[in-house]
Design a protein around this motif. Structure first.
Motif, mmCIF file in Angstrom:
data_model
loop_
_atom_site.group_PDB
_atom_site.id
_atom_site.type_symbol
_atom_site.label_atom_id
_atom_site.label_comp_id
_atom_site.label_asym_id
_atom_site.label_seq_id
_atom_site.Cartn_x
_atom_site.Cartn_y
_atom_site.Cartn_z
ATOM 1 N N SER A 64 0.827 -1.219 0.000
ATOM 2 C CA SER A 64 0.000 0.000 0.000
ATOM 3 C C SER A 64 0.859 1.265 0.000
ATOM 4 O O SER A 64 0.549 2.230 -0.696
ATOM 5 N N ALA A 65 1.962 1.280 0.762
ATOM 6 C CA ALA A 65 2.837 2.458 0.794
ATOM 7 C C ALA A 65 3.549 2.642 -0.543
ATOM 8 O O ALA A 65 3.674 3.769 -1.042
ATOM 9 N N PHE A 66 3.991 1.562 -1.131
ATOM 10 C CA PHE A 66 4.663 1.615 -2.435
ATOM 11 C C PHE A 66 3.702 2.198 -3.468
ATOM 12 O O PHE A 66 4.059 3.092 -4.234
ATOM 13 N N ARG A 67 2.458 1.684 -3.468
ATOM 14 C CA ARG A 67 1.459 2.151 -4.432
ATOM 15 C C ARG A 67 1.116 3.620 -4.174
ATOM 16 O O ARG A 67 1.004 4.413 -5.116
ATOM 17 N N ARG A 68 0.975 3.989 -2.922
ATOM 18 C CA ARG A 68 0.595 5.363 -2.580
ATOM 19 C C ARG A 68 1.680 6.367 -2.981
ATOM 20 O O ARG A 68 1.383 7.438 -3.507
ATOM 21 N N THR A 73 2.907 -1.125 -7.598
ATOM 22 C CA THR A 73 3.192 -2.117 -6.550
ATOM 23 C C THR A 73 4.658 -2.543 -6.645
ATOM 24 O O THR A 73 5.282 -2.393 -7.700
ATOM 25 N N PRO A 74 5.208 -3.092 -5.578
ATOM 26 C CA PRO A 74 6.608 -3.543 -5.621
ATOM 27 C C PRO A 74 6.850 -4.610 -6.693
ATOM 28 O O PRO A 74 7.889 -4.585 -7.369
ATOM 29 N N VAL A 75 5.908 -5.527 -6.867
ATOM 30 C CA VAL A 75 6.097 -6.589 -7.860
ATOM 31 C C VAL A 75 6.097 -6.013 -9.273
ATOM 32 O O VAL A 75 6.935 -6.361 -10.103
ATOM 33 N N ARG A 76 5.174 -5.109 -9.542
ATOM 34 C CA ARG A 76 5.140 -4.492 -10.872
ATOM 35 C C ARG A 76 6.405 -3.669 -11.108
ATOM 36 O O ARG A 76 6.945 -3.652 -12.209
ATOM 37 N N TYR A 77 6.894 -2.981 -10.082
ATOM 38 C CA TYR A 77 8.145 -2.231 -10.197
ATOM 39 C C TYR A 77 9.293 -3.176 -10.524
ATOM 40 O O TYR A 77 10.134 -2.880 -11.378
ATOM 41 N N LEU A 78 9.321 -4.329 -9.859
ATOM 42 C CA LEU A 78 10.348 -5.333 -10.122
ATOM 43 C C LEU A 78 10.294 -5.774 -11.583
ATOM 44 O O LEU A 78 11.321 -5.841 -12.259
ATOM 45 N N TRP A 79 9.098 -6.077 -12.092
ATOM 46 C CA TRP A 79 8.967 -6.505 -13.488
ATOM 47 C C TRP A 79 9.385 -5.404 -14.452
ATOM 48 O O TRP A 79 9.997 -5.673 -15.492
ATOM 49 N N GLN A 80 9.083 -4.160 -14.113
ATOM 50 C CA GLN A 80 9.506 -3.047 -14.970
ATOM 51 C C GLN A 80 11.026 -2.926 -15.007
ATOM 52 O O GLN A 80 11.615 -2.690 -16.060
ATOM 53 N N ARG A 81 11.668 -3.085 -13.849
ATOM 54 C CA ARG A 81 13.137 -2.997 -13.801
ATOM 55 C C ARG A 81 13.763 -4.125 -14.620
ATOM 56 O O ARG A 81 14.724 -3.927 -15.353
#
Length: 169
Positions: A64-68, A73-81
């Motif tokens: 929730s903090a990552f999204r806010r 989300t952390p997982v989507r950020y990971l996939w983007q990286r």
């Protein structure tokens, strides 16, 4: 004029850095630490549970903090990286798709291909073909073999007037 332009450029760079650091201060430390961990370790297996444990919060709080604060989300950020690194490797190396997939933390090349297609709108092969990787000219032309006329056919050597290793008669 040059001095004024340099002064203005330095001021704008400082102002931009101050804005970024102000935005960073508003982001919780746990989110910043999680983002940094992902950026430095994206090729490893990372789960939300493990990531939350590393930064000292619950998985739900981290998501929730990552999204806010980052809008993702952390997982989507990971996939983007991972996809961004894979895209770079596609454009800058001659590694196979499988090698790139495994270096970027994907379990298999099919998942890598699907992610690249989703994120960049073209398959890894299309990325390479349209924007991409070109074999370095020294490799493509066999420069090691053609250096100093060593690979020239005998007829070409005779026509150029070169005999016995490049000495002109």
């Amino acid at each position: 004029a040059l001095r004024n332009a340099l002064g203005q450029a330095i001021f704008l760079a400082y102002f931009h850095a101050a804005q970024i650091s102000e935005q960073e201060r508003l982001i919780p430390r746990s989110v910043l630490r999680a983002r940094l961990y992902i950026e430095e370790n994206f090729e490893k297996e990372i789960t939300v549970e493990r990531l939350a444990g590393l930064v000292g919060v619950t998985p739900q709080h981290l998501v929730s903090a990552f999204r806010r604060h980052l809008g993702i989300t952390p997982v989507r950020y990971l996939w983007q990286r991972r996809a961004a690194r894979g895209h770079t490797l596609l454009l800058q190396t001659g590694l196979t798709l499988s090698e790139i997939a495994y270096q970027c933390g994907y379990k298999n090349p099919f998942h890598f291909s699907r992610q690249i297609t989703q994120q960049f709108g073209m398959s890894p092969r299309e990325v390479r073909a349209n924007k991409g990787y070109r074999v370095p000219s020294d490799v493509a032309e066999g420069a090691a073999d053609t250096a100093y006329g060593l690979a020239l056919p005998d007829a070409d050597l005779a026509a150029s007037g070169m005999v016995d290793g490049g000495v002109r008669p």
